[in-house]
Design a protein around this motif. Structure first.
Motif, PDB file in Angstrom:
ATOM      1  N   ASN A  53     -15.238  36.875  54.840  1.00  0.00           N
ATOM      2  CA  ASN A  53     -16.472  37.090  54.077  1.00  0.00           C
ATOM      3  C   ASN A  53     -16.207  37.384  52.610  1.00  0.00           C
ATOM      4  OD1 ASN A  53     -18.992  37.213  56.008  1.00  0.00           O
ATOM      5  ND2 ASN A  53     -17.316  38.234  57.103  1.00  0.00           N
ATOM      6  N   PHE A  54     -14.932  37.551  52.254  1.00  0.00           N
ATOM      7  CA  PHE A  54     -14.568  37.831  50.878  1.00  0.00           C
ATOM      8  C   PHE A  54     -13.433  36.894  50.460  1.00  0.00           C
ATOM      9  CE2 PHE A  54     -16.497  41.647  52.584  1.00  0.00           C
ATOM     10  CZ  PHE A  54     -17.345  42.054  51.556  1.00  0.00           C
ATOM     11  N   SER A  55     -13.083  36.950  49.194  1.00  0.00           N
ATOM     12  CA  SER A  55     -12.026  36.081  48.673  1.00  0.00           C
ATOM     13  C   SER A  55     -10.665  36.479  49.239  1.00  0.00           C
ATOM     14  CB  SER A  55     -11.986  36.165  47.148  1.00  0.00           C
ATOM     15  OG  SER A  55     -11.560  37.463  46.738  1.00  0.00           O
ATOM     16  N   THR A  56      -9.713  35.565  49.122  1.00  0.00           N
ATOM     17  CA  THR A  56      -8.352  35.865  49.567  1.00  0.00           C
ATOM     18  C   THR A  56      -7.769  37.023  48.763  1.00  0.00           C
ATOM     19  OG1 THR A  56      -7.977  33.571  50.266  1.00  0.00           O
ATOM     20  CG2 THR A  56      -6.027  34.917  49.863  1.00  0.00           C
ATOM     21  N   VAL A  57      -8.101  37.093  47.477  1.00  0.00           N
ATOM     22  CA  VAL A  57      -7.623  38.199  46.634  1.00  0.00           C
ATOM     23  C   VAL A  57      -8.135  39.531  47.179  1.00  0.00           C
ATOM     24  CG1 VAL A  57      -7.730  39.249  44.346  1.00  0.00           C
ATOM     25  CG2 VAL A  57      -7.464  36.769  44.568  1.00  0.00           C
ATOM     26  N   ALA A  58      -9.425  39.582  47.537  1.00  0.00           N
ATOM     27  CA  ALA A  58     -10.004  40.812  48.090  1.00  0.00           C
ATOM     28  C   ALA A  58      -9.338  41.167  49.413  1.00  0.00           C
ATOM     29  CB  ALA A  58     -11.509  40.648  48.280  1.00  0.00           C
ATOM     30  N   TRP A  59      -9.049  40.153  50.237  1.00  0.00           N
ATOM     31  CA  TRP A  59      -8.407  40.407  51.528  1.00  0.00           C
ATOM     32  C   TRP A  59      -6.997  40.965  51.343  1.00  0.00           C
ATOM     33  CZ3 TRP A  59      -4.102  37.705  53.688  1.00  0.00           C
ATOM     34  CH2 TRP A  59      -3.761  38.133  54.978  1.00  0.00           C
ATOM     35  N   VAL A  60      -6.248  40.407  50.406  1.00  0.00           N
ATOM     36  CA  VAL A  60      -4.881  40.898  50.145  1.00  0.00           C
ATOM     37  C   VAL A  60      -4.922  42.352  49.689  1.00  0.00           C
ATOM     38  CG1 VAL A  60      -2.853  40.652  48.650  1.00  0.00           C
ATOM     39  CG2 VAL A  60      -3.906  38.626  49.672  1.00  0.00           C
ATOM     40  N   ASN A  61      -5.886  42.684  48.816  1.00  0.00           N
ATOM     41  CA  ASN A  61      -6.031  44.076  48.385  1.00  0.00           C
ATOM     42  C   ASN A  61      -6.363  44.989  49.553  1.00  0.00           C
ATOM     43  OD1 ASN A  61      -5.528  43.475  45.677  1.00  0.00           O
ATOM     44  ND2 ASN A  61      -7.684  43.101  45.231  1.00  0.00           N
ATOM     45  N   PHE A  62      -7.278  44.527  50.405  1.00  0.00           N
ATOM     46  CA  PHE A  62      -7.657  45.326  51.579  1.00  0.00           C
ATOM     47  C   PHE A  62      -6.482  45.470  52.540  1.00  0.00           C
ATOM     48  CE2 PHE A  62      -8.890  45.240  56.068  1.00  0.00           C
ATOM     49  CZ  PHE A  62      -9.557  46.448  56.163  1.00  0.00           C
ATOM     50  N   LYS A  63      -5.724  44.412  52.713  1.00  0.00           N
ATOM     51  CA  LYS A  63      -4.596  44.407  53.654  1.00  0.00           C
ATOM     52  C   LYS A  63      -3.618  45.537  53.353  1.00  0.00           C
ATOM     53  CE  LYS A  63      -0.831  41.235  54.979  1.00  0.00           C
ATOM     54  NZ  LYS A  63      -0.838  41.406  56.437  1.00  0.00           N
ATOM     55  N   LEU A  64      -3.385  45.778  52.051  1.00  0.00           N
ATOM     56  CA  LEU A  64      -2.470  46.868  51.690  1.00  0.00           C
ATOM     57  C   LEU A  64      -3.209  48.189  51.548  1.00  0.00           C
ATOM     58  CD1 LEU A  64       0.274  47.989  50.895  1.00  0.00           C
ATOM     59  CD2 LEU A  64      -0.164  47.236  48.542  1.00  0.00           C
ATOM     60  N   PHE A  65      -4.110  48.276  50.584  1.00  0.00           N
ATOM     61  CA  PHE A  65      -4.734  49.551  50.262  1.00  0.00           C
ATOM     62  C   PHE A  65      -5.743  49.993  51.328  1.00  0.00           C
ATOM     63  CE2 PHE A  65      -3.628  47.640  46.103  1.00  0.00           C
ATOM     64  CZ  PHE A  65      -2.661  48.555  45.739  1.00  0.00           C
ATOM     65  N   GLY A  66      -6.531  49.054  51.827  1.00  0.00           N
ATOM     66  CA  GLY A  66      -7.501  49.404  52.862  1.00  0.00           C
ATOM     67  C   GLY A  66      -6.821  49.783  54.164  1.00  0.00           C
ATOM     68  N   GLY A  67      -5.862  48.959  54.598  1.00  0.00           N
ATOM     69  CA  GLY A  67      -5.164  49.235  55.852  1.00  0.00           C
ATOM     70  C   GLY A  67      -4.389  50.538  55.809  1.00  0.00           C
ATOM     71  N   LEU A  68      -3.633  50.732  54.742  1.00  0.00           N
ATOM     72  CA  LEU A  68      -2.839  51.961  54.606  1.00  0.00           C
ATOM     73  C   LEU A  68      -3.742  53.176  54.440  1.00  0.00           C
ATOM     74  CD1 LEU A  68      -0.090  53.320  54.357  1.00  0.00           C
ATOM     75  CD2 LEU A  68      -0.104  52.767  51.906  1.00  0.00           C
ATOM     76  N   GLY A  69      -4.778  53.031  53.613  1.00  0.00           N
ATOM     77  CA  GLY A  69      -5.686  54.151  53.360  1.00  0.00           C
ATOM     78  C   GLY A  69      -6.433  54.590  54.605  1.00  0.00           C
ATOM     79  N   LEU A  70      -6.944  53.631  55.357  1.00  0.00           N
ATOM     80  CA  LEU A  70      -7.680  53.964  56.578  1.00  0.00           C
ATOM     81  C   LEU A  70      -6.754  54.567  57.635  1.00  0.00           C
ATOM     82  CD1 LEU A  70     -10.062  50.877  56.825  1.00  0.00           C
ATOM     83  CD2 LEU A  70     -10.707  53.248  56.346  1.00  0.00           C
ATOM     84  N   MET A  71      -5.528  54.076  57.697  1.00  0.00           N
ATOM     85  CA  MET A  71      -4.560  54.626  58.644  1.00  0.00           C
ATOM     86  C   MET A  71      -4.266  56.098  58.319  1.00  0.00           C
ATOM     87  SD  MET A  71      -2.404  53.992  61.236  1.00  0.00           S
ATOM     88  CE  MET A  71      -2.029  52.232  61.268  1.00  0.00           C
ATOM     89  N   ILE A  72      -4.026  56.382  57.043  1.00  0.00           N
ATOM     90  CA  ILE A  72      -3.738  57.761  56.629  1.00  0.00           C
ATOM     91  C   ILE A  72      -4.953  58.654  56.881  1.00  0.00           C
ATOM     92  CG2 ILE A  72      -3.259  59.247  54.648  1.00  0.00           C
ATOM     93  CD1 ILE A  72      -1.535  56.972  53.527  1.00  0.00           C
ATOM     94  N   ALA A  73      -6.148  58.149  56.555  1.00  0.00           N
ATOM     95  CA  ALA A  73      -7.371  58.931  56.756  1.00  0.00           C
ATOM     96  C   ALA A  73      -7.582  59.233  58.232  1.00  0.00           C
ATOM     97  CB  ALA A  73      -8.574  58.168  56.201  1.00  0.00           C
ATOM     98  N   PHE A  74      -7.316  58.263  59.091  1.00  0.00           N
ATOM     99  CA  PHE A  74      -7.483  58.465  60.537  1.00  0.00           C
ATOM    100  C   PHE A  74      -6.490  59.500  61.059  1.00  0.00           C
ATOM    101  CE2 PHE A  74      -6.340  57.308  64.935  1.00  0.00           C
ATOM    102  CZ  PHE A  74      -7.581  57.464  65.545  1.00  0.00           C
ATOM    103  N   VAL A  75      -5.238  59.397  60.616  1.00  0.00           N
ATOM    104  CA  VAL A  75      -4.210  60.344  61.058  1.00  0.00           C
ATOM    105  C   VAL A  75      -4.557  61.760  60.603  1.00  0.00           C
ATOM    106  CG1 VAL A  75      -1.798  61.031  60.769  1.00  0.00           C
ATOM    107  CG2 VAL A  75      -2.364  58.638  61.190  1.00  0.00           C
ATOM    108  N   LEU A  76      -5.012  61.895  59.359  1.00  0.00           N
ATOM    109  CA  LEU A  76      -5.367  63.221  58.848  1.00  0.00           C
ATOM    110  C   LEU A  76      -6.562  63.801  59.588  1.00  0.00           C
ATOM    111  CD1 LEU A  76      -4.932  62.720  54.982  1.00  0.00           C
ATOM    112  CD2 LEU A  76      -3.428  63.963  56.555  1.00  0.00           C
ATOM    113  N   ALA A  77      -7.575  62.973  59.856  1.00  0.00           N
ATOM    114  CA  ALA A  77      -8.750  63.445  60.594  1.00  0.00           C
ATOM    115  C   ALA A  77      -8.362  63.880  62.001  1.00  0.00           C
ATOM    116  CB  ALA A  77      -9.803  62.342  60.644  1.00  0.00           C
ATOM    117  N   GLN A  78      -7.483  63.114  62.609  1.00  0.00           N
ATOM    118  CA  GLN A  78      -7.027  63.454  63.951  1.00  0.00           C
ATOM    119  C   GLN A  78      -6.220  64.753  63.935  1.00  0.00           C
ATOM    120  OE1 GLN A  78      -4.251  60.794  66.269  1.00  0.00           O
ATOM    121  NE2 GLN A  78      -6.182  60.273  67.259  1.00  0.00           N
TER     122      GLN A  78
END
Length: 209
Positions: free
Chosen positions: A169-194
């Protein structure tokens, strides 16, 4: 430290993509010279060159991780082998067909494989994968471990779906940004919440569930 090691291929993918995106003429020429013999038509255009070069980098980086662990006599996690298989097969399809669609599926498939493995282990094998992984670091009641395991199943399911939504639903550039920053950020946020939730059980093992 381990999370940096695990995310290293993604970081290298991001770095190569960004460099190639900023130097598209060089990227197209390099991709054609290096990959022309395995690319349909033999020529790579400026549009697809960045993701093709980044895909090669992530394949090599994942393989290097395994060789590094093997050389040090360390155990290679099953998921790392699966990741290598997925990135090789889907990456090869991406390179051959000049299409980023294949490599965009890789994170989703990996997330869902991990989620299914945890759920299958808990429901069918009566084994808790997260407890086996983290049980030496913390002591929790078995019902809490079961909830933690299911929480990870839900997280992986959601991350897989989210990756597809961003990818298509977004550009490849947006996906690449999400792949690193979104994936890592959400993983850290989930671990901290847990960690916040589990802290009450670590302080008081007898606390009602």
């Amino acid at each position: 430290m381990k999370i940096l090691f695990d995310f290293l291929p993604i970081m290298l993918f991001f770095g190569m993509f960004k460099y190639a995106e900023g130097n598209k003429e060089w990227a197209a020429s390099a991709a054609t010279d290096w990959l022309g013999f395995i690319v349909a038509g033999g020529v790579v255009g400026q549009t697809e060159a960045p993701v093709l070069l980044a895909t090669v980098v992530v394949i090599v980086a994942t393989l290097a991780q395994i060789l590094w662990l093997k050389s040090r006599g360390q155990k290679v996690d099953t998921m790392l082998w699966i990741s290598l298989g997925l990135v090789t097969v889907l990456g090869a399809a991406t390179i051959y067909f000049h299409s980023e669609s294949f490599i965009k599926w890789k994170p989703t498939v990996l997330y869902w494989v991990m989620g299914v493995a945890l759920l299958f282990g808990q429901v069918v094998l009566k084994k808790n994968g997260i407890q086996k992984l983290m049980g030496a670091q913390m002591k929790l009641p078995d019902p809490v471990w079961a909830r933690v395991n299911l929480a990870w199943v839900g997280f992986f399911a959601a991350m897989g779906a989210l990756n597809l939504w961003v990818a298509f639903n977004f550009s490849t550039v947006a996906w690449v940004n999400f792949k690193l920053f979104g994936g890592l950020g959400l993983m850290i946020a989930f671990v901290l919440a847990q960690a916040v939730v589990l802290n009450k059980y670590l302080q008081d093992p007898e606390k009602p569930l």
